[in-house]
Design a protein around this motif. Structure first.
Motif, PDB file in Angstrom:
ATOM      1  N   THR A 334       0.803  -1.226   0.000  1.00 38.20           N
ATOM      2  CA  THR A 334       0.000   0.000   0.000  1.00 38.20           C
ATOM      3  C   THR A 334       0.832   1.272   0.000  1.00 38.20           C
ATOM      4  N   ARG A 335       1.908   1.335   0.789  1.00 36.86           N
ATOM      5  CA  ARG A 335       2.712   2.552   0.818  1.00 36.86           C
ATOM      6  C   ARG A 335       3.386   2.815  -0.522  1.00 36.86           C
ATOM      7  N   ARG A 338       0.561   3.982  -3.035  1.00 33.12           N
ATOM      8  CA  ARG A 338       0.089   5.343  -2.767  1.00 33.12           C
ATOM      9  C   ARG A 338       1.120   6.381  -3.188  1.00 33.12           C
ATOM     10  N   LEU A 342       0.626   9.133  -6.304  1.00 33.13           N
ATOM     11  CA  LEU A 342       0.756  10.568  -6.068  1.00 33.13           C
ATOM     12  C   LEU A 342       1.842  11.175  -6.959  1.00 33.13           C
ATOM     13  N   ALA A 455      -5.113   7.539  -6.987  1.00 36.75           N
ATOM     14  CA  ALA A 455      -4.370   7.858  -5.762  1.00 36.75           C
ATOM     15  C   ALA A 455      -5.309   7.961  -4.572  1.00 36.75           C
ATOM     16  N   SER A 458      -6.505   4.536  -3.532  1.00 35.91           N
ATOM     17  CA  SER A 458      -5.481   3.685  -2.905  1.00 35.91           C
ATOM     18  C   SER A 458      -5.468   3.825  -1.384  1.00 35.91           C
ATOM     19  N   PHE A 459      -5.981   4.942  -0.861  1.00 38.33           N
ATOM     20  CA  PHE A 459      -6.024   5.133   0.593  1.00 38.33           C
ATOM     21  C   PHE A 459      -7.135   4.305   1.244  1.00 38.33           C
ATOM     22  N   SER A 464      -1.096  -3.741   4.022  1.00 38.11           N
ATOM     23  CA  SER A 464       0.033  -3.802   3.098  1.00 38.11           C
ATOM     24  C   SER A 464       0.186  -5.176   2.479  1.00 38.11           C
TER      25      SER A 464
END
Length: 491
Positions: A334-335, A338, A342, A455, A458-459, A464
């Motif tokens: 996930t990190r 994201r 962005l 983006a 994705s939050f 993860s």
């Protein structure tokens, strides 16, 4: 149902060696998907054909690939890895040979058709084999390899083609591929192993008919609408294809052993990553189509100059895809996803704001490089994240499903963005081809919105890595559903 017992990934001491021939074959197939784009004007002159005929050399490759991909789920379960590889790689090599020796348009078209048949099965076979031979703790690195092939090869296609056709015949594109394909086929005899489960599943002919006619009609319709605009025939074919695909999907939900298992979308993570992939490929294909158009139409660059402008970004995308796969194994998805979305949104926003008749070339190169690095940092983790929750028995369905959705997203990008560009160009006071600049600006604003939406979405991805509980729950849910529907009588 009789199964051949699958082999544990731990059995394979050298998984990279096992998939080496698949990597090379898929790289060639993905290159050939885009290499002719830059060469079409030269081919039209040499063969004495019109633009709509030349476009079929690209369209037919995509159509035949699209017909084969939905059948991959059945074929991957029914036949061995080696048998499928030799059949698909052999078809691709045969198509290359036909195209190489062709003396006219008709034979060249047949060669492209045969190439597309081979290419359509190679990518699902490649991705499925990788998932079977690599242990789950190394799945990110494995998907990094897939990302290099799926992202770098199509991006390099127009670059290499622009460089080659500047000084050589377009036939060199086929000549150069032949010896590599032959050597790779010889390599596969000693490196490739049979992996995974096999079952004597019965071919559902109605599903094959619906998928072949439906998916090929949708791809053809999207391509035709993008080129021809609001023609009745193009829209009729597209609508008929959508209806047939809907019938195909409904039938799969009723079959105890589906041709292509739509129950995969009951898996929350698979559905989330599919939506991210749609945004990713819409943006990637859009940039790869319209940035070269800007370079050649607005800035007056040659195909070679345009290709060299894209080269740094294409190479960096391959590196970032490989690196991000390894980072996924350590930090999860996930990190990475994201941050990359962005970054991609920022690059597209700067394109939309700054692109003009005198934008510095180094700035275009830099922004495209940032964009492609972002693509690499999304593609590998999002694929690994999706596949980590898929039961081994459904991998043969998940791989072609994801590949097919990405192909449709890319095709839709070309149609939608071309429809946006056309009216802007018509209203511009600038002479052709500089009149495309306002439309290209609008295209980049749309791409910025699509990447931005991805983006934001994705939050909503909560973890993860999929937990053991999520994976087990997904397997149980699919298993229970199958048992319920196996009792239904199929008409």
């Amino acid at each position: 149902m009789t199964l051949v017992k699958s082999i544990s990934p731990a059995t394979f001491a050298r998984p990279g060696w096992i998939v080496s021939s698949l990597i090379a074959a898929n790289f060639l197939a993905q290159l050939m998907q885009t290499m002719l784009n830059t060469a079409l004007p030269r081919m039209m002159s040499d063969l004495g054909i019109l633009e709509n005929q030349a476009q079929w050399l690209v369209t037919l490759y995509l159509l035949t690939s699209g017909i084969v991909v939905p059948a991959a789920g059945f074929l991957l379960g029914r036949f061995s890895t080696r048998a499928l590889f030799f059949a698909s790689a052999g078809a691709f090599l045969t198509g290359l040979l036909i195209a190489t020796v062709s003396s006219g348009y008709s034979l060249l078209l047949i060669g492209r058709l045969v190439q597309g048949i081979g290419a359509g099965l190679l990518m699902p076979l490649f991705q499925t084999t990788i998932l079977r031979v690599f242990p789950r703790e190394k799945i990110g690195a494995a998907m990094g390899t897939v990302g290099i092939v799926m992202g770098l090869a199509p991006a390099l296609g127009p670059v290499l083609s622009g460089i080659i056709v500047e000084d050589h015949s377009w036939r060199m594109l086929f000549y150069a591929m032949l010896p590599v394909a032959v050597l790779n086929l010889a390599l596969s005899f000693v490196s490739l192993k049979n992996v995974g489960e096999r079952s004597p599943a019965k071919l559902d002919l109605r599903s094959l008919l619906y998928s072949s006619a439906g998916f090929s009609s949708v791809l053809y319709g999207l391509n035709s609408v993008g080129r021809q605009g609001n023609t009745l025939t193009a829209w009729a074919v597209l609508l008929a294809g959508i209806v047939l695909v809907a019938i195909f999907v409904m039938r799969q939900l009723r079959l105890p052993e589906p041709f292509l298992d739509m129950r995969l979308f009951r898996n929350r993570i698979f559905t989330q990553t599919t939506l991210i992939s749609i945004a990713l490929f819409f943006a990637m294909i859009g940039v790869e189509i319209f940035l070269p158009l800007y370079a050649q139409n607005v800035r007056g660059m040659t195909p070679r100059e345009s290709g060299l402008t894209l080269l740094p970004g294409a190479l960096l995308m391959g590196i970032s895809g490989f690196v991000s796969g390894r980072l996924y194994d350590r930090f999860g998805a996930t990190r990475l996803i994201r941050f990359a979305l962005l970054s991609m949104t920022a690059a597209l926003l700067l394109f939309a704001l700054l692109i003009g008749p005198a934008t510095p070339i180094f700035l275009l190169v830099l922004l495209f490089a940032v964009f492609m690095v972002s693509v690499g940092f999304i593609m590998s983790p999002v694929t690994a994240y999706a596949m980590a929750t898929i039961p081994p028995s459904l991998i043969k369905h998940a791989s072609p499903m994801m590949i097919m959705i990405r192909a449709f997203s890319g095709a839709l990008s070309g149609v939608v963005l071309a429809a946006v560009l056309t009216p802007f160009a018509a209203q511009s006071s600038l002479p052709f081809p500089a009149n495309t600049l306002p439309g290209i600006r609008a295209v980049f604003w749309i791409l910025t919105a699509v990447a931005g939406a991805g983006a934001v979405y994705s939050f909503f991805m909560r973890s993860s890595r999929p937990s053991v509980e999520e994976t087990s729950r997904g397997e149980a849910l699919l298993s229970d559903r199958r048992e319920e529907e196996a009792e239904r009588k199929i008409d």
